[in-house]
Motif scaffolding. Structure first.
Motif, PDB file in Angstrom:
ATOM      1  N   PHE A   1      55.905 -58.418  20.004  1.00 44.06           N
ATOM      2  CA  PHE A   1      55.116 -59.576  19.608  1.00 44.06           C
ATOM      3  C   PHE A   1      55.292 -59.881  18.119  1.00 44.06           C
ATOM      4  N   ARG A   2      55.230 -58.834  17.292  1.00 43.17           N
ATOM      5  CA  ARG A   2      55.414 -59.029  15.849  1.00 43.17           C
ATOM      6  C   ARG A   2      56.809 -59.540  15.529  1.00 43.17           C
ATOM      7  N   ALA A   3      57.813 -59.034  16.227  1.00 46.83           N
ATOM      8  CA  ALA A   3      59.185 -59.494  15.981  1.00 46.83           C
ATOM      9  C   ALA A   3      59.308 -60.986  16.287  1.00 46.83           C
ATOM     10  N   GLU A   4      58.686 -61.424  17.366  1.00 48.56           N
ATOM     11  CA  GLU A   4      58.713 -62.848  17.708  1.00 48.56           C
ATOM     12  C   GLU A   4      57.987 -63.678  16.651  1.00 48.56           C
ATOM     13  N   LEU A   5      56.855 -63.192  16.176  1.00 46.27           N
ATOM     14  CA  LEU A   5      56.119 -63.908  15.131  1.00 46.27           C
ATOM     15  C   LEU A   5      56.942 -63.997  13.854  1.00 46.27           C
ATOM     16  N   LEU A   6      57.497 -62.867  13.446  1.00 46.13           N
ATOM     17  CA  LEU A   6      58.257 -62.843  12.195  1.00 46.13           C
ATOM     18  C   LEU A   6      59.492 -63.730  12.265  1.00 46.13           C
ATOM     19  N   ALA A   7      60.072 -63.863  13.437  1.00 45.44           N
ATOM     20  CA  ALA A   7      61.234 -64.725  13.595  1.00 45.44           C
ATOM     21  C   ALA A   7      60.861 -66.193  13.385  1.00 45.44           C
ATOM     22  N   ARG A   8      59.599 -66.539  13.614  1.00 47.09           N
ATOM     23  CA  ARG A   8      59.158 -67.930  13.466  1.00 47.09           C
ATOM     24  C   ARG A   8      58.616 -68.250  12.088  1.00 47.09           C
ATOM     25  N   LEU A   9      58.338 -67.226  11.291  1.00 47.34           N
ATOM     26  CA  LEU A   9      57.784 -67.458   9.964  1.00 47.34           C
ATOM     27  C   LEU A   9      58.877 -67.862   8.980  1.00 47.34           C
ATOM     28  N   PRO A  10      58.583 -68.827   8.134  1.00 49.49           N
ATOM     29  CA  PRO A  10      59.548 -69.158   7.073  1.00 49.49           C
ATOM     30  C   PRO A  10      59.729 -67.953   6.150  1.00 49.49           C
ATOM     31  N   SER A  11      60.911 -67.781   5.614  1.00 55.63           N
ATOM     32  CA  SER A  11      61.217 -66.588   4.826  1.00 55.63           C
ATOM     33  C   SER A  11      60.317 -66.437   3.602  1.00 55.63           C
ATOM     34  N   GLU A  12      59.823 -67.522   3.032  1.00 54.77           N
ATOM     35  CA  GLU A  12      58.980 -67.404   1.835  1.00 54.77           C
ATOM     36  C   GLU A  12      57.611 -66.801   2.143  1.00 54.77           C
ATOM     37  N   THR A  13      57.202 -66.763   3.399  1.00 57.69           N
ATOM     38  CA  THR A  13      55.916 -66.180   3.747  1.00 57.69           C
ATOM     39  C   THR A  13      56.040 -64.703   4.104  1.00 57.69           C
ATOM     40  N   LEU A  14      57.233 -64.156   4.056  1.00 59.37           N
ATOM     41  CA  LEU A  14      57.459 -62.779   4.475  1.00 59.37           C
ATOM     42  C   LEU A  14      57.351 -61.774   3.334  1.00 59.37           C
ATOM     43  N   LYS A  15      56.901 -62.195   2.164  1.00 59.25           N
ATOM     44  CA  LYS A  15      56.785 -61.276   1.041  1.00 59.25           C
ATOM     45  C   LYS A  15      55.782 -60.179   1.371  1.00 59.25           C
ATOM     46  N   THR A  16      56.112 -58.976   0.966  1.00 61.62           N
ATOM     47  CA  THR A  16      55.187 -57.870   1.181  1.00 61.62           C
ATOM     48  C   THR A  16      54.194 -57.827   0.031  1.00 61.62           C
TER      49      THR A  16
END
Length: 59
Positions: A39-54
């Protein structure tokens, strides 16, 4: 679905993952962890890269 909504869902999935990891190591726990990971992998695939900052990332 907006990026904010997807990010909120991912944050909820992280909390759910932590909760499941606290469960006794019995049958079904590993299946739950795999489902959460998918589920998380599917969500992360849909998120724009700028929102993926840790949290440790600096602007």
């Amino acid at each position: 679905m907006s990026a904010n909504s997807l990010q909120e869902l991912d944050e909820m999935a992280v909390k759910l993952d932590a909760t499941v990891r606290a469960l006794p190591d019995e049958s079904g726990r590993d299946d739950l962890l795999q489902d959460i990971a998918k589920f998380r992998a599917e969500l992360l695939a849909r998120l724009p890269s700028e929102t993926l900052k840790t949290r440790g990332d600096k602007p």
